[in-house]
Design a protein around this motif. Structure first.
Motif, PDB file in Angstrom:
ATOM      1  N   GLY A  76       0.864  -1.177   0.000  1.00  0.00           N
ATOM      2  CA  GLY A  76       0.000   0.000   0.000  1.00  0.00           C
ATOM      3  C   GLY A  76       0.895   1.220   0.000  1.00  0.00           C
ATOM      4  N   TYR A  77       0.583   2.194  -0.824  1.00  0.00           N
ATOM      5  CA  TYR A  77       1.468   3.343  -0.988  1.00  0.00           C
ATOM      6  C   TYR A  77       0.714   4.632  -0.698  1.00  0.00           C
ATOM      7  N   VAL A  78       1.257   5.423   0.204  1.00  0.00           N
ATOM      8  CA  VAL A  78       0.699   6.756   0.457  1.00  0.00           C
ATOM      9  C   VAL A  78       1.667   7.750  -0.175  1.00  0.00           C
ATOM     10  N   PRO A  79       1.276   8.350  -1.298  1.00  0.00           N
ATOM     11  CA  PRO A  79       2.226   9.182  -2.039  1.00  0.00           C
ATOM     12  C   PRO A  79       2.454  10.529  -1.367  1.00  0.00           C
ATOM     13  N   GLN A  80       3.573  11.139  -1.761  1.00  0.00           N
ATOM     14  CA  GLN A  80       3.871  12.484  -1.253  1.00  0.00           C
ATOM     15  C   GLN A  80       2.899  13.483  -1.884  1.00  0.00           C
ATOM     16  N   LYS A  81       2.656  13.259  -3.155  1.00  0.00           N
ATOM     17  CA  LYS A  81       1.716  14.133  -3.863  1.00  0.00           C
ATOM     18  C   LYS A  81       0.782  13.242  -4.663  1.00  0.00           C
ATOM     19  N   LEU A  82      -0.432  13.709  -4.838  1.00  0.00           N
ATOM     20  CA  LEU A  82      -1.360  12.956  -5.662  1.00  0.00           C
ATOM     21  C   LEU A  82      -1.800  13.880  -6.782  1.00  0.00           C
ATOM     22  N   THR A  83      -1.653  13.404  -8.008  1.00  0.00           N
ATOM     23  CA  THR A  83      -2.057  14.247  -9.120  1.00  0.00           C
ATOM     24  C   THR A  83      -3.553  14.106  -9.317  1.00  0.00           C
ATOM     25  N   ILE A  84      -4.230  15.157  -8.951  1.00  0.00           N
ATOM     26  CA  ILE A  84      -5.687  15.156  -9.046  1.00  0.00           C
ATOM     27  C   ILE A  84      -6.074  16.359  -9.881  1.00  0.00           C
ATOM     28  N   ASP A  85      -7.066  16.196 -10.702  1.00  0.00           N
ATOM     29  CA  ASP A  85      -7.625  17.353 -11.403  1.00  0.00           C
ATOM     30  C   ASP A  85      -8.546  18.057 -10.406  1.00  0.00           C
ATOM     31  N   TRP A  86      -7.992  19.100  -9.772  1.00  0.00           N
ATOM     32  CA  TRP A  86      -8.713  19.748  -8.674  1.00  0.00           C
ATOM     33  C   TRP A  86      -9.923  20.527  -9.170  1.00  0.00           C
ATOM     34  N   THR A  87     -10.084  20.657 -10.488  1.00  0.00           N
ATOM     35  CA  THR A  87     -11.234  21.414 -10.988  1.00  0.00           C
ATOM     36  C   THR A  87     -12.474  20.519 -11.096  1.00  0.00           C
ATOM     37  N   LEU A  88     -12.260  19.195 -11.090  1.00  0.00           N
ATOM     38  CA  LEU A  88     -13.416  18.289 -11.198  1.00  0.00           C
ATOM     39  C   LEU A  88     -13.911  17.906  -9.810  1.00  0.00           C
ATOM     40  N   PRO A  89     -15.219  17.866  -9.637  1.00  0.00           N
ATOM     41  CA  PRO A  89     -15.720  17.450  -8.322  1.00  0.00           C
ATOM     42  C   PRO A  89     -15.361  15.981  -8.071  1.00  0.00           C
ATOM     43  N   LEU A  90     -14.885  15.696  -6.873  1.00  0.00           N
ATOM     44  CA  LEU A  90     -14.495  14.321  -6.551  1.00  0.00           C
ATOM     45  C   LEU A  90     -14.795  14.092  -5.077  1.00  0.00           C
ATOM     46  N   THR A  91     -15.611  13.091  -4.802  1.00  0.00           N
ATOM     47  CA  THR A  91     -15.911  12.786  -3.399  1.00  0.00           C
ATOM     48  C   THR A  91     -14.922  11.736  -2.911  1.00  0.00           C
ATOM     49  N   VAL A  92     -14.838  11.635  -1.581  1.00  0.00           N
ATOM     50  CA  VAL A  92     -13.900  10.693  -0.975  1.00  0.00           C
ATOM     51  C   VAL A  92     -14.227   9.257  -1.411  1.00  0.00           C
ATOM     52  N   ASP A  93     -15.501   8.890  -1.411  1.00  0.00           N
ATOM     53  CA  ASP A  93     -15.821   7.493  -1.769  1.00  0.00           C
ATOM     54  C   ASP A  93     -15.454   7.190  -3.225  1.00  0.00           C
ATOM     55  N   ARG A  94     -15.537   8.211  -4.074  1.00  0.00           N
ATOM     56  CA  ARG A  94     -15.151   8.014  -5.476  1.00  0.00           C
ATOM     57  C   ARG A  94     -13.617   7.869  -5.586  1.00  0.00           C
ATOM     58  N   LEU A  95     -12.909   8.704  -4.811  1.00  0.00           N
ATOM     59  CA  LEU A  95     -11.437   8.621  -4.811  1.00  0.00           C
ATOM     60  C   LEU A  95     -10.975   7.224  -4.405  1.00  0.00           C
ATOM     61  N   MET A  96     -11.704   6.621  -3.458  1.00  0.00           N
ATOM     62  CA  MET A  96     -11.329   5.296  -2.961  1.00  0.00           C
ATOM     63  C   MET A  96     -11.460   4.223  -4.045  1.00  0.00           C
ATOM     64  N   THR A  97     -12.276   4.472  -5.045  1.00  0.00           N
ATOM     65  CA  THR A  97     -12.486   3.434  -6.070  1.00  0.00           C
ATOM     66  C   THR A  97     -11.786   3.760  -7.391  1.00  0.00           C
ATOM     67  N   LEU A  98     -10.983   4.829  -7.422  1.00  0.00           N
ATOM     68  CA  LEU A  98     -10.322   5.178  -8.686  1.00  0.00           C
ATOM     69  C   LEU A  98      -9.312   4.117  -9.116  1.00  0.00           C
ATOM     70  N   THR A  99      -8.677   3.464  -8.133  1.00  0.00           N
ATOM     71  CA  THR A  99      -7.621   2.516  -8.491  1.00  0.00           C
ATOM     72  C   THR A  99      -7.982   1.066  -8.143  1.00  0.00           C
ATOM     73  N   GLY A 100      -9.232   0.814  -7.827  1.00  0.00           N
ATOM     74  CA  GLY A 100      -9.627  -0.567  -7.529  1.00  0.00           C
ATOM     75  C   GLY A 100     -11.106  -0.616  -7.249  1.00  0.00           C
ATOM     76  N   ARG A 101     -11.683  -1.789  -7.403  1.00  0.00           N
ATOM     77  CA  ARG A 101     -13.122  -1.917  -7.143  1.00  0.00           C
ATOM     78  C   ARG A 101     -13.325  -2.440  -5.727  1.00  0.00           C
ATOM     79  N   TYR A 102     -13.998  -1.654  -4.936  1.00  0.00           N
ATOM     80  CA  TYR A 102     -14.248  -2.061  -3.563  1.00  0.00           C
ATOM     81  C   TYR A 102     -15.720  -1.839  -3.246  1.00  0.00           C
TER      82      TYR A 102
END
Ligand code: ATP
Length: 268
Positions: A76-102
């Motif tokens: 499991g990796y906690v990055p120093q920086k996360l490249t996010i398009d800060w202009t698009l709305p993104l909720t925490v639950d959506r962020l959790m599923t960007l890299t895997g299906r849970y």
């Protein structure tokens, strides 16, 4: 049974190094990480901390030496920086599923485990530095990793937030027994629970427990006399026992249901 005696080794670097275009980025790194162990990499900018972490995780192959990983090792990796398009709305639950299906319950449990359950529907853009770090921890932990790699876990977080995040790192280590590899980019704090600090300067400059490294002549030579003051060790004096349910064992009592007084913790 003594958990320490049977700790499983997750990663072993032996005399590992990386060269690029004839230049040595880092060399001669010996390092092991076992389950339940915390290893912290420190060193000046460009000293090879990220390169060493990439060797450990397998993102980079060693040009010299060997790197062995437990077969099937989950990281499991906690990055120093996360490249996010800060202009698009993104909720925490959506962020959790960007890299895997849970499943929703897996996501809730992961957020719960880092004390961020209430942030499930929050907008990522509106989180504080500390809340964002917690969500990144949850995102790493949902994979149930054997090894958690934390690249500067407390950046963008104020002091009380730092204390809380180090508490969280310890709690994750204690409850999951995953190994933890931490990179500290600005030398300011090393968790006292760190089993081994490895101080890099293109090679291993010195290594040992946090207090041993702080006193080591190599460390003082590299960072100067002021260094001893700059390597603050995040202390957590654990002067009480916990029951399996997390309750504090009061002295002379078998179980104290109201024993949640953590006055014995000192942070400084
Ligand atoms: N892919 C690459 N190709 C060539 N050189 C690289 C590459 N990646 C890193 N370097 C160089 O290797 C050296 C070590 O870099 P590394 O990122 O490991 O240092 P660091 O200790 O993590 O630094 P910082 O604290 O600044 O993040 C630096 O001189 C860097 O410029």
């Amino acid at each position: 049974m003594d958990a320490r005696a049977q700790r499983e080794t997750l990663i072993t670097l032996s005399n590992a190094g990386v060269t690029r275009g004839g230049r040595t980025l880092v060399s001669g790194v010996d390092l092991t990480i076992a389950r339940g162990e915390i290893v912290t990499l420190i060193g000046p900018n460009g000293s090879g901390k990220s390169t060493t972490a990439k060797l450990a995780t397998g993102v980079l192959k060693p040009s010299i030496g060997t790197v062995l990983r437990k077969p099937g090792l989950r990281i499991g990796y906690v990055p120093q920086k996360l490249t996010i398009d800060w202009t698009l709305p993104l909720t925490v639950d959506r962020l959790m599923t960007l890299t895997g299906r849970y499943s929703a319950s897996e996501i809730s449990a992961a957020l719960e485990a880092v004390g961020a359950a209430r942030l499930l529907k929050a907008a990522v853009q509106e989180l504080s530095g500390g809340e964002f770090q917690r969500v990144l921890f949850a995102r790493a932990m949902i994979r149930k990793p054997d090894l958690l790699v934390l690249d500067e876990p407390v950046q963008g977080v104020d002091f009380s937030g730092e204390v809380a995040l180090y508490d969280l790192v310890r709690q994750i280590r204690d409850t999951t027994q995953s190994g933890i590899l931490m990179i500290s980019h600005d030398l300011h704090v090393v968790m006292a629970e760190t089993d081994t600090v490895i101080c890099l300067n293109g090679h291993v400059c010195c290594r040992g427990t946090p207090s041993a490294v702080k006193r080591s002549p190599e460390y003082l030579k590299l960072f100067g006399e002021r260094a001893a003051g700059s390597l603050a060790i995040y202390q957590h004096h654990h002067d009480h026992e916990h029951h399996d349910d997390g309750c504090v064992v009061a002295e002379g009592h078998e179980h104290d249901d109201e024993g949640h007084d953590h006055a014995g913790h000192h942070h400084g």
